[in-house]
Write an enzyme that holds these catalytic residues in place. Structure first.
Site, short mmCIF file in Angstrom:
data_model
loop_
_atom_site.label_atom_id
_atom_site.label_comp_id
_atom_site.label_asym_id
_atom_site.label_seq_id
_atom_site.Cartn_x
_atom_site.Cartn_y
_atom_site.Cartn_z
N HIS A 65 1.14 0.94 -13.16
CA HIS A 65 1.90 -0.23 -13.57
C HIS A 65 3.39 0.13 -13.59
O HIS A 65 3.75 1.20 -14.07
CB HIS A 65 1.44 -0.68 -14.97
CG HIS A 65 2.09 -1.94 -15.41
ND1 HIS A 65 1.64 -3.19 -15.01
CD2 HIS A 65 3.16 -2.16 -16.20
CE1 HIS A 65 2.43 -4.12 -15.54
NE2 HIS A 65 3.36 -3.52 -16.27
N LEU A 107 -4.28 -7.05 -7.13
CA LEU A 107 -3.82 -8.10 -8.05
C LEU A 107 -4.93 -8.86 -8.78
O LEU A 107 -4.65 -9.72 -9.60
CB LEU A 107 -2.90 -9.08 -7.30
CG LEU A 107 -1.55 -8.47 -6.91
CD1 LEU A 107 -0.70 -9.46 -6.13
CD2 LEU A 107 -0.78 -7.99 -8.15
N GLU A 110 6.50 6.27 -8.94
CA GLU A 110 5.06 5.96 -8.92
C GLU A 110 4.34 6.87 -7.94
O GLU A 110 3.27 7.40 -8.23
CB GLU A 110 4.84 4.50 -8.50
CG GLU A 110 5.28 3.49 -9.52
CD GLU A 110 4.94 2.06 -9.10
OE1 GLU A 110 3.91 1.84 -8.44
OE2 GLU A 110 5.71 1.16 -9.43
N GLY A 125 0.79 -1.23 0.00
CA GLY A 125 0.00 0.00 0.00
C GLY A 125 0.82 1.28 0.00
O GLY A 125 0.33 2.31 0.45
N SER A 126 2.05 1.25 -0.55
CA SER A 126 2.82 2.49 -0.53
C SER A 126 2.21 3.54 -1.47
O SER A 126 2.30 4.74 -1.19
CB SER A 126 4.30 2.23 -0.87
OG SER A 126 4.46 1.87 -2.21
N ASN A 127 1.58 3.11 -2.55
CA ASN A 127 0.90 4.09 -3.42
C ASN A 127 -0.33 4.67 -2.72
O ASN A 127 -0.64 5.85 -2.87
CB ASN A 127 0.52 3.45 -4.76
CG ASN A 127 1.70 3.42 -5.71
OD1 ASN A 127 2.12 4.44 -6.22
ND2 ASN A 127 2.26 2.23 -5.92
N ASP A 159 -3.81 -3.95 -18.90
CA ASP A 159 -2.74 -2.95 -19.12
C ASP A 159 -2.81 -2.24 -20.48
O ASP A 159 -1.81 -1.70 -20.95
CB ASP A 159 -1.33 -3.58 -18.97
CG ASP A 159 -1.08 -4.07 -17.56
OD1 ASP A 159 -1.68 -3.51 -16.63
OD2 ASP A 159 -0.29 -5.02 -17.39
#
Ligand code: GRF
Length: 206
Positions: A121, A102, A191, A22-24, A162
């Site tokens: 991505h 995912l 990102e 969950g860093s984004n 994608d």
């Protein structure tokens, strides 16, 4: 004399979907808290994995969280997508932000939120995208092909994995001594910057 009161623009209501660290999610939350991403709020964080560290973090931040377990859905004979759509409806979500989620969505979610689902991505799409190209696999392939550059892409989500419209990209050089880990880390840093930047630009257009 007639007076008009300016109507305040409602915040775009984001659901951030995660499966891991969950860093984004943290970066988007941070951008909102610091006024870099305006007119937006995270109204729900959803994980499909009980072990997702980001879910625990979201809870500690006072964000609304939901764990939707595919295994439990199967046991209860309800579809994951139906449970997810119920939660999104309940929280009046406008936009789905995928941040390391995912699962691949089935048509019902894609239809209900057409043009309103974004993903990040870790490559310069269309390079190194598609089924099976995620996480370390992407960076391994980039290193194996001795690419000079890689990067990250924020794109719309469609039925073709994608392949939705690219909303923004950031380029990252591949350094001579890069390993999967060092490269992944430098891409991830970009990102975090890119996601908030693209959302700030794109959200007012929908
Ligand atoms: C990121 O590399 C993102 O590009 C990909 O999954 C990873 C998620 O990382 N879709 P995090 O959970 O946000 O740290």
């Amino acid at each position: 004399m007639m007076t008009t009161t300016p109507t305040a623009l409602a915040n775009k209501r984001l659901a951030v979907l995660i499966s891991g660290g969950g860093s984004n999610l943290k970066a988007i939350h941070h951008a909102i808290e610091n006024g870099l991403l305006t007119d937006a709020e995270i109204v729900l964080v959803v994980s499909d994995k009980p072990t997702a560290k980001g879910l625990e973090w979201a809870f500690t931040q006072g964000l609304k969280t939901a764990l939707i377990s595919p295994a439990l859905c199967k046991e209860a004979e309800v579809s994951f997508e139906a449970v997810l759509l119920d939660a999104l409806l309940e929280h009046q979500v406008d936009v789905i932000v995928l941040a390391g989620f995912l699962r691949i969505f089935k048509a019902e979610v894609l239809t209900a939120f057409a043009g309103k689902i974004v993903n990040i991505h870790p490559s310069l799409l269309p390079a190194y995208g598609g089924k099976g190209m995620y996480g370390a696999f992407v960076h391994e392939a980039v290193l194996a092909n001795q690419e000079a550059h890689t990067g990250c892409t924020v794109h719309l989500v469609t039925a073709d994995v994608d392949e939705g419209e690219v909303l923004g990209q950031a380029k990252v050089p591949v350094l001579p001594n890069d390993t999967v880990e060092t490269l992944a880390q430098r891409v991830l840093e970009q990102e975090h910057r890119l996601y908030a930047e693209v959302l700030q630009r794109w959200l007012p257009t929908i």
